[in-house]
Motif scaffolding. Structure first.
Motif, PDB file in Angstrom:
ATOM      1  N   TYR A 280       1.140  -0.978  -0.042  1.00 19.02           N
ATOM      2  CA  TYR A 280       0.057  -0.158  -0.376  1.00 19.02           C
ATOM      3  C   TYR A 280       0.911   1.209   0.068  1.00 19.02           C
ATOM      4  O   TYR A 280       1.239   1.602   1.403  1.00 19.02           O
ATOM      5  CB  TYR A 280      -0.806  -0.001   1.215  1.00 19.02           C
ATOM      6  N   THR A 281       0.641   2.297  -1.322  1.00 14.74           N
ATOM      7  CA  THR A 281       1.582   3.331  -1.465  1.00 14.74           C
ATOM      8  C   THR A 281       1.218   4.220  -1.647  1.00 14.74           C
ATOM      9  O   THR A 281      -0.502   3.148  -2.938  1.00 14.74           O
ATOM     10  CB  THR A 281       3.213   2.768  -2.113  1.00 14.74           C
ATOM     11  N   GLY A 282       1.017   5.603  -2.096  1.00 18.73           N
ATOM     12  CA  GLY A 282       0.521   6.758  -2.882  1.00 18.73           C
ATOM     13  C   GLY A 282      -1.457   6.247  -3.093  1.00 18.73           C
ATOM     14  O   GLY A 282      -1.123   6.492  -1.444  1.00 18.73           O
ATOM     15  N   ASP A 283      -2.066   6.040  -3.775  1.00 19.12           N
ATOM     16  CA  ASP A 283      -2.878   6.231  -3.528  1.00 19.12           C
ATOM     17  C   ASP A 283      -3.892   5.330  -2.757  1.00 19.12           C
ATOM     18  O   ASP A 283      -4.586   5.192  -2.511  1.00 19.12           O
ATOM     19  CB  ASP A 283      -3.909   6.358  -5.434  1.00 19.12           C
ATOM     20  N   ARG A 284      -3.288   3.933  -3.159  1.00 19.32           N
ATOM     21  CA  ARG A 284      -3.345   3.007  -2.405  1.00 19.32           C
ATOM     22  C   ARG A 284      -3.500   2.756  -1.279  1.00 19.32           C
ATOM     23  O   ARG A 284      -4.574   2.552  -0.410  1.00 19.32           O
ATOM     24  CB  ARG A 284      -2.637   1.609  -2.750  1.00 19.32           C
ATOM     25  N   LEU A 285      -2.970   3.589  -0.784  1.00 25.77           N
ATOM     26  CA  LEU A 285      -2.210   3.876   1.001  1.00 25.77           C
ATOM     27  C   LEU A 285      -3.310   4.299   1.353  1.00 25.77           C
ATOM     28  O   LEU A 285      -4.586   4.418   2.162  1.00 25.77           O
ATOM     29  CB  LEU A 285      -0.934   4.292   0.989  1.00 25.77           C
ATOM     30  N   GLU A 286      -4.106   6.003   0.838  1.00 28.89           N
ATOM     31  CA  GLU A 286      -5.144   6.492   1.243  1.00 28.89           C
ATOM     32  C   GLU A 286      -6.079   5.849   1.064  1.00 28.89           C
ATOM     33  O   GLU A 286      -6.898   6.245   1.785  1.00 28.89           O
ATOM     34  CB  GLU A 286      -5.384   8.498   0.329  1.00 28.89           C
ATOM     35  N   GLU A 287      -6.901   5.142  -0.113  1.00 25.20           N
ATOM     36  CA  GLU A 287      -7.389   4.077  -0.619  1.00 25.20           C
ATOM     37  C   GLU A 287      -7.796   3.195   1.032  1.00 25.20           C
ATOM     38  O   GLU A 287      -9.292   3.187   1.665  1.00 25.20           O
ATOM     39  CB  GLU A 287      -7.591   3.751  -1.075  1.00 25.20           C
TER      40      GLU A 287
END
Length: 328
Positions: A280-287
């Motif tokens: 989970y990095t970037g946009d995936r982390l936010e989601e």
């Protein structure tokens, strides 16, 4: 703030307000009757009971203020809402019980023991105490019914709910009504003791006992409200449940740290350092963080704010140390 949470807060706030208003009305009627009976009989115990009821009335008026002020929405100056003002005014209410009720009862009781006089006919006093028992029981059962309902929702016993709840208004009404019923029994015992012996010592001692009872209740409520006012954490059972929920999420590897704080009655802040999966990095982390937050607020509508800080856990730190060639 979610719609479900707002509806729940409004419902609980309305129920708490009704409980406090009923208690205030009952105590005002009883206080006037006790004053009349105390003046007619000259009984220190009856006058102490009148002071007790007047103190409870003042307390409950402050609790009405506490419920209404605490329910005000957040604004720019108070981004977390006004919930803690409920704790402040509840603290002031407990102080009123301490000063008005306990102070008067103990002082008047000691004076009666030292300089007591004969009492007049006590029939009116007994009638007033009997009516007070009925009215105080109505108010007490109202508070107890609300507490039992909330206890069922939290799946705990009513006793445990009273110990952990941040709804200080209902807690205060319950304790004060219980103390009022106990005070009525003590006052009746003092009057009966005087009738049997003719000694004002019984009447004065009953007044002192009523004052000590109020003192204990006031100190307990002051301590409870002060703890909430300076930032008490959520109950341990809730903290454990939130941690378990975080650790069970597929996005989460480890909950590194969990902090909670009671912002007001039925209003909880949650802040956690969470080790998310390495994928989970970037946009995936936010989601992922958004899904975890919605899972928490969906399960516990009382949680109004959730702050998640992505933080490497033990496993992540060990991997990083191994990658750098250092000791884990």
């Amino acid at each position: 703030m979610s719609e479900n949470r707002q509806e729940e807060q409004d419902s609980q706030g309305s129920e708490s307000l009704l409980t406090v208003v009923i208690a205030a009305a009952v105590n005002l009627v009883i206080a006037v009757a006790k004053v009349a009976a105390g003046l007619l009989s000259g009984s220190a115990a009856m006058l102490s009971e009148a002071a007790h009821s007047f103190a409870d009335t003042a307390t409950e008026l402050l609790l009405v203020l506490a419920v209404r002020r605490g329910a005000r929405p957040a604004d720019d100056s108070h981004p977390f809402g006004h919930g803690k003002s409920a704790f402040f005014w509840a603290l002031m209410a407990a102080g009123a019980t301490l000063v008005v009720g306990a102070g008067f009862s103990i002082t008047h009781g000691v004076q009666t023991i030292l300089y007591g006089e004969e009492l007049a006919d006590l029939t009116v006093s007994y009638v007033v105490l009997a009516v007070a028992v009925v009215l105080e029981t109505v108010s007490f059962l109202r508070a107890l019914r609300q507490i039992r309902g909330e206890a069922r929702r939290w799946r705990v016993s009513p006793r445990d709910y009273v110990a952990i709840t941040s709804d200080t208004a209902v807690k205060a009404v319950l304790f004060e009504d219980a103390a009022a019923l106990a005070g009525i029994v003590i006052a009746a015992g003092g009057l009966f003791g005087y009738q049997l012996t003719g000694s004002p010592l019984w009447d004065g001692a009953a007044s002192v006992l009523i004052g000590l009872l109020l003192l204990g209740i006031a100190l307990y409520l002051i301590r409870a409200n002060a703890s909430l006012l300076i930032g008490q954490a959520a109950p341990p059972m809730l903290r454990d449940a939130i941690r378990a929920e975080l650790d069970s999420r597929p996005e989460v590897v480890e909950t590194v740290e969990l902090l909670t704080m009671m912002l007001g009655p039925s209003d909880i802040l949650v802040a956690a350092k969470v080790d998310f999966g390495h994928e989970y990095t970037g946009d995936r982390l936010e989601e992922a963080a958004d899904r975890v937050e919605r899972a928490i607020t969906g399960r516990w509508p009382e949680v109004s704010h959730v702050f998640l800080d992505p933080t490497p856990g033990r496993a992540a730190r060990r991997r990083a140390a191994e990658a750098d060639g250092g000791a884990p």
